[in-house]
Design a protein around this motif. Structure first.
Motif, PDB file in Angstrom:
ATOM      1  N   SER A 158       0.830  -1.195   0.000  1.00  0.00           N
ATOM      2  CA  SER A 158       0.000   0.000   0.000  1.00  0.00           C
ATOM      3  C   SER A 158       0.873   1.257   0.000  1.00  0.00           C
ATOM      4  CB  SER A 158      -0.920  -0.004   1.215  1.00  0.00           C
ATOM      5  OG  SER A 158      -0.144  -0.224   2.369  1.00  0.00           O
ATOM      6  N   GLU A 159       2.022   1.192   0.642  1.00  0.00           N
ATOM      7  CA  GLU A 159       2.852   2.393   0.732  1.00  0.00           C
ATOM      8  C   GLU A 159       4.317   1.997   0.591  1.00  0.00           C
ATOM      9  OE1 GLU A 159       3.591   6.098   3.656  1.00  0.00           O
ATOM     10  OE2 GLU A 159       2.158   4.602   4.344  1.00  0.00           O
ATOM     11  N   ASP A 160       5.073   2.874  -0.039  1.00  0.00           N
ATOM     12  CA  ASP A 160       6.515   2.633  -0.152  1.00  0.00           C
ATOM     13  C   ASP A 160       7.179   4.002  -0.201  1.00  0.00           C
ATOM     14  OD1 ASP A 160       8.925   1.339  -0.384  1.00  0.00           O
ATOM     15  OD2 ASP A 160       8.480   0.344  -2.285  1.00  0.00           O
ATOM     16  N   SER A 161       8.463   4.040   0.028  1.00  0.00           N
ATOM     17  CA  SER A 161       9.169   5.324   0.056  1.00  0.00           C
ATOM     18  C   SER A 161      10.455   5.218  -0.748  1.00  0.00           C
ATOM     19  CB  SER A 161       9.483   5.711   1.501  1.00  0.00           C
ATOM     20  OG  SER A 161      10.268   4.700   2.097  1.00  0.00           O
ATOM     21  N   ALA A 162      10.991   6.375  -1.103  1.00  0.00           N
ATOM     22  CA  ALA A 162      12.234   6.416  -1.871  1.00  0.00           C
ATOM     23  C   ALA A 162      12.885   7.777  -1.657  1.00  0.00           C
ATOM     24  CB  ALA A 162      11.947   6.179  -3.356  1.00  0.00           C
ATOM     25  N   GLU A 188      11.984  10.392   1.328  1.00  0.00           N
ATOM     26  CA  GLU A 188      12.838  10.065   2.475  1.00  0.00           C
ATOM     27  C   GLU A 188      13.873  11.162   2.661  1.00  0.00           C
ATOM     28  OE1 GLU A 188      12.869   5.213   1.691  1.00  0.00           O
ATOM     29  OE2 GLU A 188      14.444   6.469   0.847  1.00  0.00           O
ATOM     30  N   PRO A 189      14.077  11.627   3.894  1.00  0.00           N
ATOM     31  CA  PRO A 189      15.093  12.656   4.119  1.00  0.00           C
ATOM     32  C   PRO A 189      16.500  12.046   4.191  1.00  0.00           C
ATOM     33  CG  PRO A 189      13.994  12.120   6.187  1.00  0.00           C
ATOM     34  CD  PRO A 189      13.345  11.262   5.110  1.00  0.00           C
ATOM     35  N   ALA A 190      17.495  12.927   4.137  1.00  0.00           N
ATOM     36  CA  ALA A 190      18.881  12.474   4.340  1.00  0.00           C
ATOM     37  C   ALA A 190      19.174  12.493   5.834  1.00  0.00           C
ATOM     38  CB  ALA A 190      19.832  13.402   3.600  1.00  0.00           C
ATOM     39  N   PRO A 191      19.984  11.555   6.321  1.00  0.00           N
ATOM     40  CA  PRO A 191      20.300  11.563   7.759  1.00  0.00           C
ATOM     41  C   PRO A 191      21.163  12.769   8.118  1.00  0.00           C
ATOM     42  CG  PRO A 191      21.607   9.890   6.607  1.00  0.00           C
ATOM     43  CD  PRO A 191      20.654  10.461   5.597  1.00  0.00           C
ATOM     44  N   PRO A 192      20.814  13.506   9.208  1.00  0.00           N
ATOM     45  CA  PRO A 192      21.647  14.648   9.601  1.00  0.00           C
ATOM     46  C   PRO A 192      22.953  14.217  10.263  1.00  0.00           C
ATOM     47  CG  PRO A 192      19.770  14.415  11.106  1.00  0.00           C
ATOM     48  CD  PRO A 192      19.612  13.363  10.041  1.00  0.00           C
ATOM     49  N   GLY A 193      23.009  12.986  10.741  1.00  0.00           N
ATOM     50  CA  GLY A 193      24.233  12.462  11.362  1.00  0.00           C
ATOM     51  C   GLY A 193      24.124  10.949  11.363  1.00  0.00           C
ATOM     52  N   ASP A 194      25.225  10.260  11.646  1.00  0.00           N
ATOM     53  CA  ASP A 194      25.173   8.797  11.674  1.00  0.00           C
ATOM     54  C   ASP A 194      24.272   8.330  12.812  1.00  0.00           C
ATOM     55  OD1 ASP A 194      26.830   8.719   9.536  1.00  0.00           O
ATOM     56  OD2 ASP A 194      28.623   8.146  10.652  1.00  0.00           O
ATOM     57  N   LEU A 195      23.376   7.416  12.505  1.00  0.00           N
ATOM     58  CA  LEU A 195      22.466   6.808  13.479  1.00  0.00           C
ATOM     59  C   LEU A 195      21.687   7.851  14.286  1.00  0.00           C
ATOM     60  CD1 LEU A 195      24.848   3.926  14.533  1.00  0.00           C
ATOM     61  CD2 LEU A 195      22.828   3.744  13.091  1.00  0.00           C
ATOM     62  N   ASP A 196      21.289   8.893  13.617  1.00  0.00           N
ATOM     63  CA  ASP A 196      20.412   9.905  14.203  1.00  0.00           C
ATOM     64  C   ASP A 196      19.135   9.200  14.698  1.00  0.00           C
ATOM     65  OD1 ASP A 196      19.312  12.779  14.299  1.00  0.00           O
ATOM     66  OD2 ASP A 196      17.824  11.661  13.110  1.00  0.00           O
ATOM     67  N   PRO A 197      18.698   9.409  15.955  1.00  0.00           N
ATOM     68  CA  PRO A 197      17.580   8.634  16.506  1.00  0.00           C
ATOM     69  C   PRO A 197      16.304   8.709  15.655  1.00  0.00           C
ATOM     70  CG  PRO A 197      18.680   9.865  18.242  1.00  0.00           C
ATOM     71  CD  PRO A 197      19.318  10.301  16.948  1.00  0.00           C
ATOM     72  N   ALA A 198      15.970   9.887  15.132  1.00  0.00           N
ATOM     73  CA  ALA A 198      14.739   9.984  14.322  1.00  0.00           C
ATOM     74  C   ALA A 198      14.881   9.149  13.040  1.00  0.00           C
ATOM     75  CB  ALA A 198      14.444  11.439  13.993  1.00  0.00           C
ATOM     76  N   MET A 199      16.076   9.141  12.458  1.00  0.00           N
ATOM     77  CA  MET A 199      16.284   8.350  11.235  1.00  0.00           C
ATOM     78  C   MET A 199      16.318   6.850  11.535  1.00  0.00           C
ATOM     79  SD  MET A 199      16.196  10.315   8.648  1.00  0.00           S
ATOM     80  CE  MET A 199      16.786   9.294   7.307  1.00  0.00           C
ATOM     81  N   VAL A 200      16.828   6.493  12.712  1.00  0.00           N
ATOM     82  CA  VAL A 200      16.822   5.073  13.093  1.00  0.00           C
ATOM     83  C   VAL A 200      15.376   4.589  13.190  1.00  0.00           C
ATOM     84  CG1 VAL A 200      17.377   3.439  14.962  1.00  0.00           C
ATOM     85  CG2 VAL A 200      19.082   5.132  14.231  1.00  0.00           C
ATOM     86  N   GLU A 201      14.512   5.438  13.772  1.00  0.00           N
ATOM     87  CA  GLU A 201      13.094   5.080  13.900  1.00  0.00           C
ATOM     88  C   GLU A 201      12.425   5.021  12.512  1.00  0.00           C
ATOM     89  OE1 GLU A 201      11.195   3.767  15.909  1.00  0.00           O
ATOM     90  OE2 GLU A 201       9.214   4.244  15.080  1.00  0.00           O
ATOM     91  N   LEU A 202      12.726   6.022  11.668  1.00  0.00           N
ATOM     92  CA  LEU A 202      12.147   6.018  10.319  1.00  0.00           C
ATOM     93  C   LEU A 202      12.626   4.771   9.547  1.00  0.00           C
ATOM     94  CD1 LEU A 202      10.515   7.543   8.127  1.00  0.00           C
ATOM     95  CD2 LEU A 202      12.668   8.601   7.413  1.00  0.00           C
ATOM     96  N   HIS A 203      13.902   4.468   9.653  1.00  0.00           N
ATOM     97  CA  HIS A 203      14.468   3.292   8.970  1.00  0.00           C
ATOM     98  C   HIS A 203      13.769   2.019   9.454  1.00  0.00           C
ATOM     99  CE1 HIS A 203      17.529  -0.017   8.607  1.00  0.00           C
ATOM    100  NE2 HIS A 203      17.664   0.506   7.400  1.00  0.00           N
ATOM    101  N   ARG A 204      13.472   1.955  10.767  1.00  0.00           N
ATOM    102  CA  ARG A 204      12.784   0.776  11.311  1.00  0.00           C
ATOM    103  C   ARG A 204      11.413   0.617  10.655  1.00  0.00           C
ATOM    104  NH1 ARG A 204       9.058  -0.587  14.338  1.00  0.00           N
ATOM    105  NH2 ARG A 204       8.462   1.504  14.988  1.00  0.00           N
ATOM    106  N   ARG A 205      10.679   1.732  10.545  1.00  0.00           N
ATOM    107  CA  ARG A 205       9.326   1.667   9.970  1.00  0.00           C
ATOM    108  C   ARG A 205       9.383   1.317   8.473  1.00  0.00           C
ATOM    109  NH1 ARG A 205       7.081   6.663  10.366  1.00  0.00           N
ATOM    110  NH2 ARG A 205       8.590   7.597  11.766  1.00  0.00           N
ATOM    111  N   ILE A 206      10.315   1.950   7.770  1.00  0.00           N
ATOM    112  CA  ILE A 206      10.442   1.692   6.322  1.00  0.00           C
ATOM    113  C   ILE A 206      10.846   0.233   6.086  1.00  0.00           C
ATOM    114  CG2 ILE A 206      11.932   2.195   4.328  1.00  0.00           C
ATOM    115  CD1 ILE A 206      11.867   5.149   5.210  1.00  0.00           C
ATOM    116  N   THR A 207      11.765  -0.261   6.907  1.00  0.00           N
ATOM    117  CA  THR A 207      12.234  -1.636   6.740  1.00  0.00           C
ATOM    118  C   THR A 207      11.090  -2.616   6.982  1.00  0.00           C
ATOM    119  OG1 THR A 207      14.460  -0.980   7.357  1.00  0.00           O
ATOM    120  CG2 THR A 207      13.959  -3.321   7.545  1.00  0.00           C
ATOM    121  N   GLU A 208      10.287  -2.337   8.016  1.00  0.00           N
ATOM    122  CA  GLU A 208       9.126  -3.199   8.302  1.00  0.00           C
ATOM    123  C   GLU A 208       8.199  -3.279   7.079  1.00  0.00           C
ATOM    124  OE1 GLU A 208       8.187  -2.603  12.865  1.00  0.00           O
ATOM    125  OE2 GLU A 208       6.457  -2.121  11.595  1.00  0.00           O
TER     126      GLU A 208
END
Ligand SMILES: O=C(O)CCC(=O)C(=O)O
Length: 285
Positions: free
Chosen positions: A222-226, A241-261
């Motif tokens: 139903s949904e995908d991102s790029a 999808e945004p670019a990460p502001p730093g390595d393992l930025d907490p908000a990006m880690v959470e977004l990555h978790r949702r996208i990966t799921e």
């Protein structure tokens, strides 16, 4: 006027479904990328596995820069025009003297994309050659339609479902894609390809980056991102999808978790596998 590829290379992609080698960066820069990866692995005490091999460009700034590398994008633009999305990226790491392999397959099989206008840029962080399990391709096979695949879930297969084409591939008709660090190969999403184990005494590391024009759509989920990496997205078929502001930025880690799921639901649809870390799945472990 093409931006990076020669007319002959563009012709080869159209006729045979691949181009290699294409230099992206000096060898020293590729070795520095390997060092970044291995610093992270040392800090965490283990080789990169599971979820972390999937779309790592959302987690690490140095990979966010790589998927936006102007030379890679110039080459992809020569094939698919100026408005480009990075749909995904995956580390394909074969440890030294390991049985990990990739069965003969077409990338298009489980990606759920509506048409085969997708190219993979496989960027070498180490040499890739016949001794260490470089990819092999069946030239011209991108002209086949979608070929039937069977899922094997074979333990050492690096693909998500251990999928393989349900027809015999004559290895004598295949060609190796040998690369030096800092070079890339480009292969079409329908090209039949695979790779044998790494029998050498060093790791073989590459990042496969999947690019497509903004007109492509996801039809299996139903949904995908790029990530928009060049030009303009006038279609909005994928959530940006945004670019990460730093390595393992907490908000990006959470977004990555949702996208990966979400991506797991697309890639493993019809099975009971729930994550890239799930021992029931093959691949990326
Ligand atoms: O890295 C490999 O050996 C295989 C990679 C692959 O199958 C791909 O990039 O589509």
């Amino acid at each position: 006027m093409p931006k990076l590829l020669s007319k002959a290379q563009i012709e080869r992609y159209r006729e045979e479904g691949f181009v290699a080698p294409v230099r992206v960066m000096p060898k020293a820069e590729a070795l520095a990328l390997r060092a970044q990866l291995e610093r992270f692995e040392r800090d965490t005490g283990a080789p990169l596995k599971g979820d972390l091999r999937h779309k790592p460009h959302l987690l690490f700034t140095w990979l966010a820069a790589l998927v936006r590398h102007p030379r890679i994008l110039d080459a992809v633009e020569d094939l698919y025009g100026p408005d480009l999305l990075c749909w995904s990226s995956s580390f394909f790491i074969k440890e030294r003297e390991s049985p990990a392999f990739v069965s003969w397959h077409q990338d298009s099989t489980y990606w759920g994309l509506d048409r085969p206008d997708v190219v993979s840029a496989w960027v070498a962080f180490t040499p890739a050659n016949t001794g260490n399990g470089a990819m092999r391709v069946l030239p011209g096979s991108h002209r086949f339609d979608q070929v039937a695949h069977r899922d094997t879930f074979a333990k050492h297969n690096l693909l998500t479902r251990g999928q393989e084409v349900a027809v015999e591939v004559d290895e004598r008709q295949t060609a190796p894609l040998e690369l030096e660090p800092g070079e890339m190969s480009l292969h079409h999403v329908r090209l039949v390809h695979g790779s044998p184990p790494n029998l050498s005494e060093d790791r073989r590391i590459g990042l496969a980056i999947r690019y497509m024009p903004t007109t492509v759509r996801q039809i299996a989920g139903s949904e995908d991102s790029a990530t928009l990496v060049r030009g303009e997205d006038r279609f909005g078929n994928f959530a940006p999808e945004p670019a990460p502001p730093g390595d393992l930025d907490p908000a990006m880690v959470e977004l990555h978790r949702r996208i990966t799921e979400r991506n797991v639901r697309i890639l493993y649809r019809g099975t009971n596998v729930e994550s890239f870390n799930d021992p029931r799945g093959a691949g990326l472990r």
